[in-house]
Scaffold this active site. Sequence first.
Site, PDB file in Angstrom:
ATOM      1  N   TYR A 191       2.225   0.230   9.673  1.00 24.91           N
ATOM      2  CA  TYR A 191       1.310  -0.382  10.790  1.00 24.91           C
ATOM      3  C   TYR A 191       1.694  -0.272  12.208  1.00 24.91           C
ATOM      4  CZ  TYR A 191      -0.892  -2.145   6.741  1.00 24.91           C
ATOM      5  OH  TYR A 191      -1.795  -2.470   5.381  1.00 24.91           O
TER       6      TYR A 191
ATOM      7  N   SER B 245      -7.609   0.690   1.680  1.00 27.66           N
ATOM      8  CA  SER B 245      -7.875   2.074   2.195  1.00 27.66           C
ATOM      9  C   SER B 245      -9.359   2.584   1.579  1.00 27.66           C
ATOM     10  CB  SER B 245      -6.830   2.908   1.518  1.00 27.66           C
ATOM     11  OG  SER B 245      -5.680   2.645   1.987  1.00 27.66           O
TER      12      SER B 245
ATOM     13  N   GLN C  86      -1.407   3.158  -5.469  1.00 25.21           N
ATOM     14  CA  GLN C  86      -2.464   3.755  -4.559  1.00 25.21           C
ATOM     15  C   GLN C  86      -3.800   3.605  -5.518  1.00 25.21           C
ATOM     16  OE1 GLN C  86      -1.307   7.765  -2.736  1.00 25.21           O
ATOM     17  NE2 GLN C  86       0.333   6.638  -1.704  1.00 25.21           N
TER      18      GLN C  86
ATOM     19  N   ARG D 139       0.773  -1.354  -0.022  1.00 24.78           N
ATOM     20  CA  ARG D 139      -0.145   0.045   0.080  1.00 24.78           C
ATOM     21  C   ARG D 139       0.832   1.089  -0.127  1.00 24.78           C
ATOM     22  NH1 ARG D 139      -3.775  -0.834   4.904  1.00 24.78           N
ATOM     23  NH2 ARG D 139      -4.891   0.905   4.242  1.00 24.78           N
TER      24      ARG D 139
ATOM     25  N   ASP E   3      -5.785   0.665  -4.234  1.00 26.24           N
ATOM     26  CA  ASP E   3      -5.520   0.274  -2.783  1.00 26.24           C
ATOM     27  C   ASP E   3      -7.132   0.113  -2.246  1.00 26.24           C
ATOM     28  OD1 ASP E   3      -5.464  -0.076   0.073  1.00 26.24           O
ATOM     29  OD2 ASP E   3      -3.958   1.760   0.102  1.00 26.24           O
TER      30      ASP E   3
HETATM   31  P1  NAD Z   1      -5.133  -0.640  10.516  1.00 22.47           P
HETATM   32  O1  NAD Z   1      -6.418  -0.855  10.190  1.00 22.47           O
HETATM   33  O2  NAD Z   1      -4.011  -1.681  10.518  1.00 22.47           O
HETATM   34  O3  NAD Z   1      -5.126  -0.099  12.048  1.00 22.47           O
HETATM   35  C1  NAD Z   1      -6.142   0.898  12.140  1.00 22.47           C
HETATM   36  C2  NAD Z   1      -5.338   1.849  13.379  1.00 22.47           C
HETATM   37  O4  NAD Z   1      -5.329   1.314  14.636  1.00 22.47           O
HETATM   38  C3  NAD Z   1      -3.881   2.207  12.765  1.00 22.47           C
HETATM   39  O5  NAD Z   1      -3.673   3.503  12.674  1.00 22.47           O
HETATM   40  C4  NAD Z   1      -3.149   1.546  14.031  1.00 22.47           C
HETATM   41  O6  NAD Z   1      -1.882   2.465  14.411  1.00 22.47           O
HETATM   42  C5  NAD Z   1      -4.058   1.677  15.272  1.00 22.47           C
HETATM   43  N1  NAD Z   1      -3.964   0.727  16.288  1.00 22.47           N
HETATM   44  C6  NAD Z   1      -3.308  -0.392  16.599  1.00 22.47           C
HETATM   45  N2  NAD Z   1      -3.399  -0.892  17.792  1.00 22.47           N
HETATM   46  C7  NAD Z   1      -3.712  -0.050  18.561  1.00 22.47           C
HETATM   47  C8  NAD Z   1      -3.791   0.330  19.915  1.00 22.47           C
HETATM   48  N3  NAD Z   1      -3.668  -0.554  20.940  1.00 22.47           N
HETATM   49  N4  NAD Z   1      -4.184   1.530  20.430  1.00 22.47           N
HETATM   50  C9  NAD Z   1      -4.913   2.673  19.637  1.00 22.47           C
HETATM   51  N5  NAD Z   1      -4.612   2.410  18.124  1.00 22.47           N
HETATM   52  C10 NAD Z   1      -4.057   1.306  17.652  1.00 22.47           C
HETATM   53  O7  NAD Z   1      -4.379   0.509   9.882  1.00 22.47           O
HETATM   54  P2  NAD Z   1      -4.826   1.145   8.194  1.00 22.47           P
HETATM   55  O8  NAD Z   1      -5.833   2.031   8.321  1.00 22.47           O
HETATM   56  O9  NAD Z   1      -5.035   0.158   7.417  1.00 22.47           O
HETATM   57  O10 NAD Z   1      -3.439   1.958   8.062  1.00 22.47           O
HETATM   58  C11 NAD Z   1      -2.313   1.641   8.504  1.00 22.47           C
HETATM   59  C12 NAD Z   1      -1.382   2.644   8.102  1.00 22.47           C
HETATM   60  O11 NAD Z   1      -0.927   2.557   6.698  1.00 22.47           O
HETATM   61  C13 NAD Z   1      -1.498   3.994   8.556  1.00 22.47           C
HETATM   62  O12 NAD Z   1      -0.086   4.716   8.870  1.00 22.47           O
HETATM   63  C14 NAD Z   1      -1.739   4.638   7.150  1.00 22.47           C
HETATM   64  O13 NAD Z   1      -1.590   5.923   7.164  1.00 22.47           O
HETATM   65  C15 NAD Z   1      -0.747   3.697   6.328  1.00 22.47           C
HETATM   66  N6  NAD Z   1      -1.347   3.825   5.042  1.00 22.47           N
HETATM   67  C16 NAD Z   1      -0.523   4.234   3.987  1.00 22.47           C
HETATM   68  C17 NAD Z   1      -0.791   4.283   2.545  1.00 22.47           C
HETATM   69  C18 NAD Z   1       0.108   4.684   1.655  1.00 22.47           C
HETATM   70  O14 NAD Z   1       1.153   5.305   1.989  1.00 22.47           O
HETATM   71  N7  NAD Z   1      -0.509   4.978   0.525  1.00 22.47           N
HETATM   72  C19 NAD Z   1      -2.090   3.775   2.261  1.00 22.47           C
HETATM   73  C20 NAD Z   1      -2.868   3.173   3.233  1.00 22.47           C
HETATM   74  C21 NAD Z   1      -2.523   3.193   4.485  1.00 22.47           C
END
Ligand code: NAD
Length: 386
Positions: free
Chosen positions: A229, A134, A128, A122, A131
């Site tokens: 993550y 997302s 992107q 991702r 994705d």
């Molecule tokens: P996810 O669904 O795996 O998790 C959701 C959120 O839960 C995350 O922000 C994580 O830090 C948080 N979390 C986990 N354990 C926790 C706890 N004990 N207490 C509080 N919060 C907790 O995450 P996601 O939404 O799929 O996104 C993961 C990461 O990937 C993010 O940093 C996002 O910005 C990044 N991302 C980047 C891109 C890109 O660069 N294009 C695209 C998609 C996502």
Amino acid sequence: MLTVAALKESSPQERRVALDPDGAKRLVSAGLQVLVESGAGATAWFADEGYVEAGARVVDRATAIGQAGLIVSVGAPDAELVGQLRPGQAVLGMLGPLTNPELIRELAARGVTGISLDGLPRTLTRAQSMDALSSQASVAGYRAVLLAAEHYDRFFPLLMTAAGTSKPATVLVLGAGVAGLQAIGTARRLGATVSGYDVRPAARDEVKSLGAKFIELKAGIAAAGEGGYARELTAEERAAQQAELAEHIARHDIVITTAQVPGRRPPVLVTAEVVARMRPGSVVVDLAASPLGGNVEGSKPGETVLAGNGVRVIGAANLQSRLATSASQAFGRNASALITHLVSDGELAIDPSDEIQQGVLITHAGEIVHAGARAAAAQSEGAVHD
Ligand code: NAD
């Protein structure tokens, strides 16, 4: 020339369709043949005529399956469909390769190429537009706020009318990834006073940039893991987090939880004891609710529980189907972008050196080619024989 077929989803709860007419049009423009099962888009309000206008052919299910080189779907194919697949055919969707080992073994055994959108790398800029994790998380975050608003018996915004003044609802979003940030933005647009919290330090500025307050815990837990993550917390960190979060949770009207750690059960952030401390009429939406448990102790996917103190705990399930049109439009864009990436000279071009393919290609030519899926399949097979 590759023929791509979109079928009606098999799960009765699923209202999305993997290709909307725009998605079909993009594939037609890329020189592919597109078949759509008659009625496949109906639950997301896409009529057969729209697909025909887009240049697709609307056919019955048997024809679509029989003529397809690649079948695109939102969820994983069910056993009936898998039983109809031929060697050399491909399926593309959210296959859940780490949690569906039997399916993955069966696809490999049948010589079917399995391509899973949930394996996409991702963070690659060029990936992107593909994705789907997302795009669908964003839909869920938005819809979770509407669900909370539906169950909350007060206004969200500050309202000053001749009949009195209502204070804005206070919303706390736990987990500020894609879904959490969309929930924060949506709750703000509804006029609530919003706070956010996450264990990844990078989330702080993202929460603040949406006009919400970031909750800092004195325990100072910083748990950024690999690939953007979070990592799993230690038992001590978890206890400290639960204890400190309790104070914040108890004083909010709405709590929306979205926390996930890849490959692990969702962490428990809200214990039953904390729910018992919330004010009557408060609403908790657990987006992480799953058969393995969620972020809220006792939440069940698809169920709303009214706790004894008048707090509603909602185990969110398949929220994307409750915004089926937008979710399908986004999915259609993601799926068509991945398909056009995988095609060269009008045919699927398998290339193990391509970083995107390394993530999404799960089975090919009779083998489980994805290392993570292979390990999950071997582990589950071991468990079966034990
Ligand atoms: P996810 O669904 O795996 O998790 C959701 C959120 O839960 C995350 O922000 C994580 O830090 C948080 N979390 C986990 N354990 C926790 C706890 N004990 N207490 C509080 N919060 C907790 O995450 P996601 O939404 O799929 O996104 C993961 C990461 O990937 C993010 O940093 C996002 O910005 C990044 N991302 C980047 C891109 C890109 O660069 N294009 C695209 C998609 C996502």
